[in-house]
Design an enzyme around this catalytic site. Structure first.
Site, PDB file in Angstrom:
ATOM      1  N   LYS A   1      -4.974   2.197  22.444  1.00 28.90           N
ATOM      2  CA  LYS A   1      -3.738   2.111  21.638  1.00 28.90           C
ATOM      3  C   LYS A   1      -3.204   3.492  21.280  1.00 28.90           C
ATOM      4  O   LYS A   1      -3.048   3.846  20.105  1.00 28.90           O
ATOM      5  CB  LYS A   1      -3.946   1.290  20.367  1.00 28.90           C
ATOM      6  CG  LYS A   1      -4.264  -0.172  20.630  1.00 28.90           C
ATOM      7  CD  LYS A   1      -4.235  -0.984  19.343  1.00 28.90           C
ATOM      8  CE  LYS A   1      -4.563  -2.440  19.562  1.00 28.90           C
ATOM      9  NZ  LYS A   1      -5.985  -2.684  19.920  1.00 28.90           N
TER      10      LYS A   1
ATOM     11  N   ASP B   1       0.946   8.659  19.987  1.00 34.66           N
ATOM     12  CA  ASP B   1       1.380  10.001  19.568  1.00 34.66           C
ATOM     13  C   ASP B   1       2.397  10.561  20.569  1.00 34.66           C
ATOM     14  O   ASP B   1       2.801   9.880  21.512  1.00 34.66           O
ATOM     15  CB  ASP B   1       0.143  10.906  19.435  1.00 34.66           C
ATOM     16  CG  ASP B   1       0.290  11.926  18.307  1.00 34.66           C
ATOM     17  OD1 ASP B   1       1.392  12.501  18.164  1.00 34.66           O
ATOM     18  OD2 ASP B   1      -0.701  12.147  17.597  1.00 34.66           O
TER      19      ASP B   1
ATOM     20  N   ASP C   1      -9.148  -0.036  25.258  1.00 34.60           N
ATOM     21  CA  ASP C   1      -8.102  -0.452  24.304  1.00 34.60           C
ATOM     22  C   ASP C   1      -7.854   0.688  23.303  1.00 34.60           C
ATOM     23  O   ASP C   1      -8.111   0.555  22.111  1.00 34.60           O
ATOM     24  CB  ASP C   1      -8.608  -1.730  23.612  1.00 34.60           C
ATOM     25  CG  ASP C   1      -7.580  -2.384  22.720  1.00 34.60           C
ATOM     26  OD1 ASP C   1      -6.444  -1.889  22.642  1.00 34.60           O
ATOM     27  OD2 ASP C   1      -7.941  -3.399  22.099  1.00 34.60           O
TER      28      ASP C   1
HETATM   29  P1  BMP Z   1     -11.550 -10.868  18.701  1.00 32.85           P
HETATM   30  O1  BMP Z   1     -11.311 -11.906  19.800  1.00 32.85           O
HETATM   31  O2  BMP Z   1     -13.005 -10.696  18.351  1.00 32.85           O
HETATM   32  O3  BMP Z   1     -10.686 -11.109  17.489  1.00 32.85           O
HETATM   33  O4  BMP Z   1     -11.122  -9.448  19.310  1.00 32.85           O
HETATM   34  C1  BMP Z   1      -9.821  -9.175  19.723  1.00 32.85           C
HETATM   35  C2  BMP Z   1      -9.750  -7.815  20.365  1.00 32.85           C
HETATM   36  O5  BMP Z   1      -8.413  -7.605  20.826  1.00 32.85           O
HETATM   37  C3  BMP Z   1     -10.062  -6.652  19.439  1.00 32.85           C
HETATM   38  O6  BMP Z   1     -10.748  -5.666  20.195  1.00 32.85           O
HETATM   39  C4  BMP Z   1      -8.709  -6.114  19.006  1.00 32.85           C
HETATM   40  O7  BMP Z   1      -8.731  -4.720  18.806  1.00 32.85           O
HETATM   41  C5  BMP Z   1      -7.830  -6.456  20.197  1.00 32.85           C
HETATM   42  N1  BMP Z   1      -6.423  -6.767  19.868  1.00 32.85           N
HETATM   43  C6  BMP Z   1      -6.071  -7.830  19.049  1.00 32.85           C
HETATM   44  O8  BMP Z   1      -6.931  -8.540  18.531  1.00 32.85           O
HETATM   45  N2  BMP Z   1      -4.748  -8.084  18.812  1.00 32.85           N
HETATM   46  C7  BMP Z   1      -3.732  -7.334  19.340  1.00 32.85           C
HETATM   47  O9  BMP Z   1      -2.555  -7.632  19.126  1.00 32.85           O
HETATM   48  C8  BMP Z   1      -4.092  -6.250  20.181  1.00 32.85           C
HETATM   49  C9  BMP Z   1      -5.433  -5.986  20.447  1.00 32.85           C
HETATM   50  O10 BMP Z   1      -5.746  -4.997  21.258  1.00 32.85           O
END
Ligand code: BMP
Length: 259
Positions: free
Chosen positions: A87, A90, A85
């Protein structure tokens, strides 16, 4: 076209659909841990229940290239894809270097990565140049789960149009709902999924597997709902939670797709 019959935009996307069907799991677990040993043990514990593992490799304190070799072994052992992930955000030249080089060499081990559409088509050109020869795939961030996201509907639409121009490499989206793309073969992967809480006090917003699959999601991405906190990690409990989310995700898919 049913979820189970549809064919996706590329061999990699089809590989993912095959894993989902084979393991009866549309669960991606996001392992946001900072140490190699806890990351690998967690992945080994939840691996049997997932179609995909999502990493943030740049948060690892003790990173060593052997970590990604071990992760790749676990992906073969448990039959899941790896999604870094990263993201990217650039210009094309910079992202091609960030994707291929540096300490992490993401393209060499991660089946999928993702990018913001904000910089324009050059970002996809830069990543595609590196990733396509390695049979990698890209997800574009069309929407985010966090409160106050600036990705409005015209940004989301422009991201969808960008994906259409690069459907040889872009296999889908990080999004909160289907973007009218089912018959184009794009996959929708949705983070911000939780069964027990609605938020994390830092802007994250959770919906249930039922809610996101109703909205058109293919793959549910669950982090802390499965892994808990790294400092008090309990691998048996995480495996149980993975099974719980796997079942919730799959029941929702079967209900929505009438199978
Ligand atoms: P969690 O379920 O613990 O909140 O984690 C969500 C994961 O998904 C994190 O790694 C975050 O970086 C990623 N993420 C997100 O939560 N929302 C988005 O819109 C895009 C993501 O990549």
């Amino acid at each position: 076209m049913s979820f189970f019959e549809r064919s996706a935009s590329s061999p990699l996307a089809n590989q993912l659909l095959e894993i989902i069907n084979r393991k009866q799991s549309n669960l991606c677990v996001s392992v946001d841990f900072t140490h190699s040993d806890t990351l690998l043990q967690l992945v080994d514990a939840v691996g049997p229940h997932v179609c995909m593992i999502k990493t943030h490799i740049d948060i690892i304190c003790d990173f060593d290239i052997n970590l990604v070799h071990s992760l790749s072994s676990l992906s073969r052992k448990h039959d899941f894809l790896i999604f870094e992930d990263r993201k990217f955000a650039d210009i094309g030249n910079t992202v091609s270097l960030q994707y291929s080089s540096g300490a992490h060499k993401i393209a060499s081990w991660s089946h999928l990565t993702n990018a913001h559409a904000l910089p324009g088509d050059g970002i996809v050109h830069g990543l595609k140049k590196v990733g396509l020869p390695l049979n990698r795939g890209l997800l574009l961030l069309a929407q985010m789960s966090s409160a106050g996201s600036l990705a409005d509907s015209s940004y989301t639409q422009a991201t969808l149009d960008m994906a259409r121009r690069h459907s040889d490499f872009v296999i889908g989206f990080i999004a909160q709902q289907r973007l009218g793309t089912l018959d184009e073969g794009f996959l929708i992967l949705t983070p911000g999924v939780g069964l027990d809480v609605k938020g994390d006090g830092m802007g994250q917003q959770y919906r249930t597997p039922d809610e996101v699959v109703d909205a058109g999601t293919d793959v549910i991405i669950v982090g802390r709902g499965v892994t808990g906190n790294e400092h008090s990690v309990d691998y048996i409990k995480s495996a149980e939670q993975a099974l719980r989310y796997k079942k919730a995700g799959w029941d929702a898919i079967r209900r929505v797709h009438h199978v």
